[in-house]
Enzyme design. Structure first.
Site, PDB file in Angstrom:
ATOM      1  N   ILE A  12       1.333  -1.357   0.100  1.00 46.15           N
ATOM      2  CA  ILE A  12       0.160  -0.050   0.201  1.00 46.15           C
ATOM      3  C   ILE A  12       0.736   1.417  -0.155  1.00 46.15           C
ATOM      4  N   ASN A  35       9.760  -7.166   4.745  1.00 53.13           N
ATOM      5  CA  ASN A  35       8.474  -7.833   3.928  1.00 53.13           C
ATOM      6  C   ASN A  35       8.346  -6.942   2.823  1.00 53.13           C
ATOM      7  N   PHE A  80       2.562   3.400   7.918  1.00 53.04           N
ATOM      8  CA  PHE A  80       2.370   2.452   7.297  1.00 53.04           C
ATOM      9  C   PHE A  80       3.026   1.349   7.450  1.00 53.04           C
ATOM     10  N   SER A 124      -7.627  -1.143  10.349  1.00 55.71           N
ATOM     11  CA  SER A 124      -8.412  -1.366   9.826  1.00 55.71           C
ATOM     12  C   SER A 124      -9.161  -2.047   9.760  1.00 55.71           C
ATOM     13  N   TYR A 149      -2.640  -9.539  16.088  1.00 56.37           N
ATOM     14  CA  TYR A 149      -2.577  -8.596  14.798  1.00 56.37           C
ATOM     15  C   TYR A 149      -3.561  -7.653  14.450  1.00 56.37           C
ATOM     16  N   LYS A 153      -3.631  -3.452  16.456  1.00 55.87           N
ATOM     17  CA  LYS A 153      -4.029  -1.760  15.613  1.00 55.87           C
ATOM     18  C   LYS A 153      -5.169  -1.359  16.799  1.00 55.87           C
ATOM     19  N   TYR A 177      -9.210  -0.057   6.697  1.00 58.29           N
ATOM     20  CA  TYR A 177      -9.086  -0.164   5.227  1.00 58.29           C
ATOM     21  C   TYR A 177      -9.175  -1.384   4.899  1.00 58.29           C
ATOM     22  N   ASN A 199      -4.137 -14.154   1.680  1.00 58.61           N
ATOM     23  CA  ASN A 199      -5.434 -13.371   1.210  1.00 58.61           C
ATOM     24  C   ASN A 199      -5.457 -13.647  -0.051  1.00 58.61           C
ATOM     25  N   LEU A 200      -6.955 -13.924   0.310  1.00 57.55           N
ATOM     26  CA  LEU A 200      -7.652 -14.081  -1.180  1.00 57.55           C
ATOM     27  C   LEU A 200      -7.043 -14.528  -2.659  1.00 57.55           C
ATOM     28  N   ARG A 231     -16.707  -9.572   1.271  1.00 56.55           N
ATOM     29  CA  ARG A 231     -15.916  -8.880   1.791  1.00 56.55           C
ATOM     30  C   ARG A 231     -15.935  -7.629   1.004  1.00 56.55           C
ATOM     31  N   GLY A 294     -11.968 -17.578  12.659  1.00 62.14           N
ATOM     32  CA  GLY A 294     -12.161 -16.427  12.882  1.00 62.14           C
ATOM     33  C   GLY A 294     -12.779 -15.229  11.994  1.00 62.14           C
TER      34      GLY A 294
HETATM   35  P1  NAD Z   1       3.617  -4.969   3.748  1.00 60.45           P
HETATM   36  O1  NAD Z   1       3.998  -5.549   4.336  1.00 60.45           O
HETATM   37  O2  NAD Z   1       3.216  -4.751   2.275  1.00 60.45           O
HETATM   38  O3  NAD Z   1       3.711  -3.005   4.113  1.00 60.45           O
HETATM   39  C1  NAD Z   1       4.235  -2.686   4.861  1.00 60.45           C
HETATM   40  C2  NAD Z   1       5.706  -2.258   4.884  1.00 60.45           C
HETATM   41  O4  NAD Z   1       6.411  -1.354   6.572  1.00 60.45           O
HETATM   42  C3  NAD Z   1       6.678  -3.353   4.442  1.00 60.45           C
HETATM   43  O5  NAD Z   1       7.598  -3.259   3.031  1.00 60.45           O
HETATM   44  C4  NAD Z   1       7.815  -4.172   6.246  1.00 60.45           C
HETATM   45  O6  NAD Z   1       8.796  -3.873   4.925  1.00 60.45           O
HETATM   46  C5  NAD Z   1       8.306  -2.528   6.652  1.00 60.45           C
HETATM   47  N1  NAD Z   1       8.210  -2.600   7.613  1.00 60.45           N
HETATM   48  C6  NAD Z   1       7.565  -3.712   8.621  1.00 60.45           C
HETATM   49  N2  NAD Z   1       8.064  -3.686   9.927  1.00 60.45           N
HETATM   50  C7  NAD Z   1       9.052  -2.785   9.657  1.00 60.45           C
HETATM   51  C8  NAD Z   1      10.110  -1.480  10.990  1.00 60.45           C
HETATM   52  N3  NAD Z   1       9.769  -2.359  12.431  1.00 60.45           N
HETATM   53  N4  NAD Z   1      10.940  -0.786  10.312  1.00 60.45           N
HETATM   54  C9  NAD Z   1      10.627  -0.329   9.080  1.00 60.45           C
HETATM   55  N5  NAD Z   1       9.522  -1.077   8.572  1.00 60.45           N
HETATM   56  C10 NAD Z   1       8.926  -2.282   8.577  1.00 60.45           C
HETATM   57  O7  NAD Z   1       2.030  -4.584   4.649  1.00 60.45           O
HETATM   58  P2  NAD Z   1       0.460  -3.431   3.324  1.00 60.45           P
HETATM   59  O8  NAD Z   1       0.046  -4.530   3.066  1.00 60.45           O
HETATM   60  O9  NAD Z   1       1.336  -2.565   2.277  1.00 60.45           O
HETATM   61  O10 NAD Z   1      -0.298  -2.611   4.224  1.00 60.45           O
HETATM   62  C11 NAD Z   1       0.572  -1.382   5.161  1.00 60.45           C
HETATM   63  C12 NAD Z   1       0.064  -1.335   6.797  1.00 60.45           C
HETATM   64  O11 NAD Z   1      -1.777  -1.049   6.573  1.00 60.45           O
HETATM   65  C13 NAD Z   1       0.010  -2.347   8.316  1.00 60.45           C
HETATM   66  O12 NAD Z   1       0.082  -1.245   8.866  1.00 60.45           O
HETATM   67  C14 NAD Z   1      -0.822  -3.203   7.465  1.00 60.45           C
HETATM   68  O13 NAD Z   1      -1.444  -3.729   8.577  1.00 60.45           O
HETATM   69  C15 NAD Z   1      -1.946  -2.277   7.225  1.00 60.45           C
HETATM   70  N6  NAD Z   1      -3.948  -3.088   6.258  1.00 60.45           N
HETATM   71  C16 NAD Z   1      -3.195  -3.756   5.582  1.00 60.45           C
HETATM   72  C17 NAD Z   1      -4.028  -4.668   4.753  1.00 60.45           C
HETATM   73  C18 NAD Z   1      -4.348  -5.538   3.639  1.00 60.45           C
HETATM   74  O14 NAD Z   1      -4.661  -5.794   3.276  1.00 60.45           O
HETATM   75  N7  NAD Z   1      -3.006  -5.588   3.078  1.00 60.45           N
HETATM   76  C19 NAD Z   1      -5.801  -3.950   5.258  1.00 60.45           C
HETATM   77  C20 NAD Z   1      -5.366  -3.489   6.407  1.00 60.45           C
HETATM   78  C21 NAD Z   1      -4.259  -2.699   7.412  1.00 60.45           C
HETATM   79  C1  WQD Z   2     -10.650 -12.968   1.933  1.00 62.42           C
HETATM   80  C2  WQD Z   2     -12.755 -14.010   2.019  1.00 62.42           C
HETATM   81  C3  WQD Z   2     -12.349 -16.220   3.359  1.00 62.42           C
HETATM   82  C4  WQD Z   2      -8.326 -16.824   1.195  1.00 62.42           C
HETATM   83  C5  WQD Z   2      -7.549  -9.827   6.190  1.00 62.42           C
HETATM   84  C6  WQD Z   2      -7.225  -9.677   8.272  1.00 62.42           C
HETATM   85  C7  WQD Z   2      -7.575  -8.209   8.070  1.00 62.42           C
HETATM   86  C8  WQD Z   2      -7.265  -7.405   6.364  1.00 62.42           C
HETATM   87  C9  WQD Z   2      -7.229  -7.571   5.404  1.00 62.42           C
HETATM   88  C10 WQD Z   2      -4.795  -6.706   7.573  1.00 62.42           C
HETATM   89  C11 WQD Z   2     -12.624 -14.746   2.920  1.00 62.42           C
HETATM   90  C12 WQD Z   2     -11.671 -16.523   2.195  1.00 62.42           C
HETATM   91  C13 WQD Z   2      -9.248 -16.038   2.091  1.00 62.42           C
HETATM   92  C14 WQD Z   2      -8.245 -18.220   0.642  1.00 62.42           C
HETATM   93  C15 WQD Z   2     -10.222 -18.247   0.570  1.00 62.42           C
HETATM   94  N1  WQD Z   2      -5.464  -7.296   6.638  1.00 62.42           N
HETATM   95  N2  WQD Z   2     -10.933 -16.980   1.458  1.00 62.42           N
HETATM   96  N3  WQD Z   2      -8.657 -18.915   0.646  1.00 62.42           N
HETATM   97  O1  WQD Z   2      -9.591 -12.896   5.752  1.00 62.42           O
HETATM   98  O2  WQD Z   2     -11.307 -10.628   5.329  1.00 62.42           O
HETATM   99  O3  WQD Z   2      -8.651  -9.865   6.216  1.00 62.42           O
HETATM  100  O4  WQD Z   2      -7.036  -9.173   5.155  1.00 62.42           O
HETATM  101  O5  WQD Z   2      -5.676  -5.796   7.786  1.00 62.42           O
HETATM  102  O6  WQD Z   2      -6.981  -7.638   9.090  1.00 62.42           O
HETATM  103  O7  WQD Z   2      -7.988 -10.145   9.037  1.00 62.42           O
HETATM  104  O8  WQD Z   2      -9.402 -11.255   4.039  1.00 62.42           O
HETATM  105  O9  WQD Z   2      -7.974 -12.279   1.570  1.00 62.42           O
HETATM  106  O10 WQD Z   2      -8.022 -13.461   3.823  1.00 62.42           O
HETATM  107  O11 WQD Z   2      -9.978 -13.162   2.719  1.00 62.42           O
HETATM  108  O12 WQD Z   2     -11.572 -18.703   0.453  1.00 62.42           O
HETATM  109  O13 WQD Z   2      -7.520 -19.093   0.949  1.00 62.42           O
HETATM  110  O14 WQD Z   2     -11.401 -15.098   1.532  1.00 62.42           O
HETATM  111  O15 WQD Z   2     -12.643 -16.731   3.811  1.00 62.42           O
HETATM  112  O16 WQD Z   2     -14.472 -14.928   2.699  1.00 62.42           O
HETATM  113  P1  WQD Z   2      -9.736 -10.923   5.322  1.00 62.42           P
HETATM  114  P2  WQD Z   2      -8.920 -12.939   2.882  1.00 62.42           P
END
Ligand code: NAD
Ligand code: WQD
Length: 336
Positions: A12, A35, A80, A124, A149, A153, A177, A199-200, A231, A294
């Protein structure tokens, strides 16, 4: 205006850097690449035609942060950086509390010392727990998270509220998000999971490209029209645009606000699979598996507050999310 982006090499963060640069901001990235890959930074440069300033620094390293704040003009921070794998957090809770909560506290101390006191935070939808009924609204009760996790948040939101209560000069935006998917149109940046995706969408796209054999659909006996989980999938570029809007607000006035960033539309697992098949022309091999612990049946946002107060709404539909994911995955079958 110059913005410090923690975790800017991540999924992101990288897309948000592109949108910020396009909107005229300078960005300074810090990331420890736990990551992500430095290649993402090069790609942001390629898309924007700009030299990207990036420091390999951990947010828990107060001395490193101090140097970066001393050497760069920073007007606001978008935070982030964090670990985000739900399953892993259950096995390694201390790592998650240390990295996400400890890291955020260290970062906030550095921001405070530097005097900018403006932050946008990646929260989140997981903070809503399992009890609320969708559409989820910002004033619904939070808590009851089902994994460390999610709890990080929830706690970080509270830490930021406490910080604002202690000093009204802070300007804070908490962005909740929903399910970000998709990739930049260039196909140069996208989601790059290190291991087997949790994730899916990345799972679907890795099946499509032949890296994984078969997707497990976790349950088809939910109380939803086709029995699979629903979702709120949001295009990562729309999400990135939401950060630009939140940043404008944070730069303009002090206060603390919370916004859902979602589309407001629910899409089932099977609907997402079929949309992906349609745009990619690939058959997605899947089987029905037991429910995942969950998971809730239905989770989608009421995104009205972000529209009213930030003038933001998601523009891209599920087909576009699938098309852009597929372009990224096809062009980068092994990721960066
Ligand atoms: P991501 O893992 O791709 O990005 C996170 C970045 O932070 C990575 O580049 C990682 O190397 C860096 N990082 C982690 N710990 C660190 C530290 N201690 N110091 C410096 N850098 C560090 O994840 P993303 O999907 O881009 O998510 C970004 C943010 O959004 C996260 O906080 C995540 O929890 C939140 N979020 C993500 C989702 C999702 O589904 N992707 C949903 C809701 C919230
Ligand atoms: C989506 C749907 C699964 C994988 C997670 C975190 C949430 C946020 C976003 C960071 C659900 C189904 C999934 C698979 C499947 N992240 N599924 N087969 O669970 O809504 O949210 O990511 O903050 O905190 O919990 O996302 O992509 O894992 O699942 O059937 O292999 O897909 O059951 O219905 P989720 P997801």
């Amino acid at each position: 205006m110059s913005v410090l982006i923690t975790g800017g090499a991540g999924y992101i963060g990288s897309h948000t850097c592109v949108e910020l640069i396009n909107a005229g901001y300078d960005v300074v990235i810090i990331d420890n690449f736990s990551n992500s890959s430095p290649e993402a930074i090069k790609r942001i440069g390629k898309i924007t035609g700009r030299e990207i300033k990036c420091f390999n620094c951990d947010i828990r390293d107060s001395k490193g942060l101090e140097k970066i704040f001393a050497g760069n003009k920073i007007d606001a921070v978008i935070h982030f950086a964090g670990l985000k794998a739900v399953g892993e957090s259950i096995h390694k809770p201390l790592e998650y509390y240390d990295n996400n909560i400890g890291g955020t506290v260290t970062l906030l101390e550095s921001i405070k010392k530097a005097g900018c006191k403006k932050i946008v935070f990646s929260s989140s939808a997981t903070v809503y727990g399992m009890k609320n009924t969708s559409p989820l609204k910002e004033d619904m009760p939070t808590g009851g998270t089902t994994n460390p996790y999610g709890t990080t948040k929830l706690y970080i939101e509270q830490i930021l509220r406490d910080l604002y209560a202690s000093d009204g000069e802070w300007s804070i935006s908490l962005l909740r998000y929903f399910n970000p998917i998709g990739a930049h149109k260039s196909g140069l940046i996208g989601e790059n999971p290190r291991d087997i995706p949790n994730n899916l969408m990345p799972y679907i796209s890795q099946v499509a490209v032949g890296r994984l054999r078969c997707l497990n659909v976790f349950g088809n006996d939910y109380d939803t029209p086709d029995g699979t989980g629903i979702r709120d999938y949001i295009h990562v570029v729309d999400l990135a645009a939401g950060h630009v809007k939140a940043l404008e607000k944070v730069l303009g006035e002090s206060g603390i606000s919370v916004y859902n960033l979602g589309t407001g539309k629910g899409v089932s697992v099977l609907e997402l699979i079929h949309a992906f098949e349609k745009v990619s022309g690939k058959k997605i091999n899947y089987r029905i598996a037991p429910r995942r612990k969950g998971d809730v049946a239905v989770c989608f946002a009421d995104p009205g507050k972000a529209l009213r107060e930030l003038g933001w709404k998601a523009e891209r539909d599920v087909d576009e999310m699938c098309e852009d994911t597929w372009r990224w995955q096809k062009n980068n079958p092994e990721g960066f």
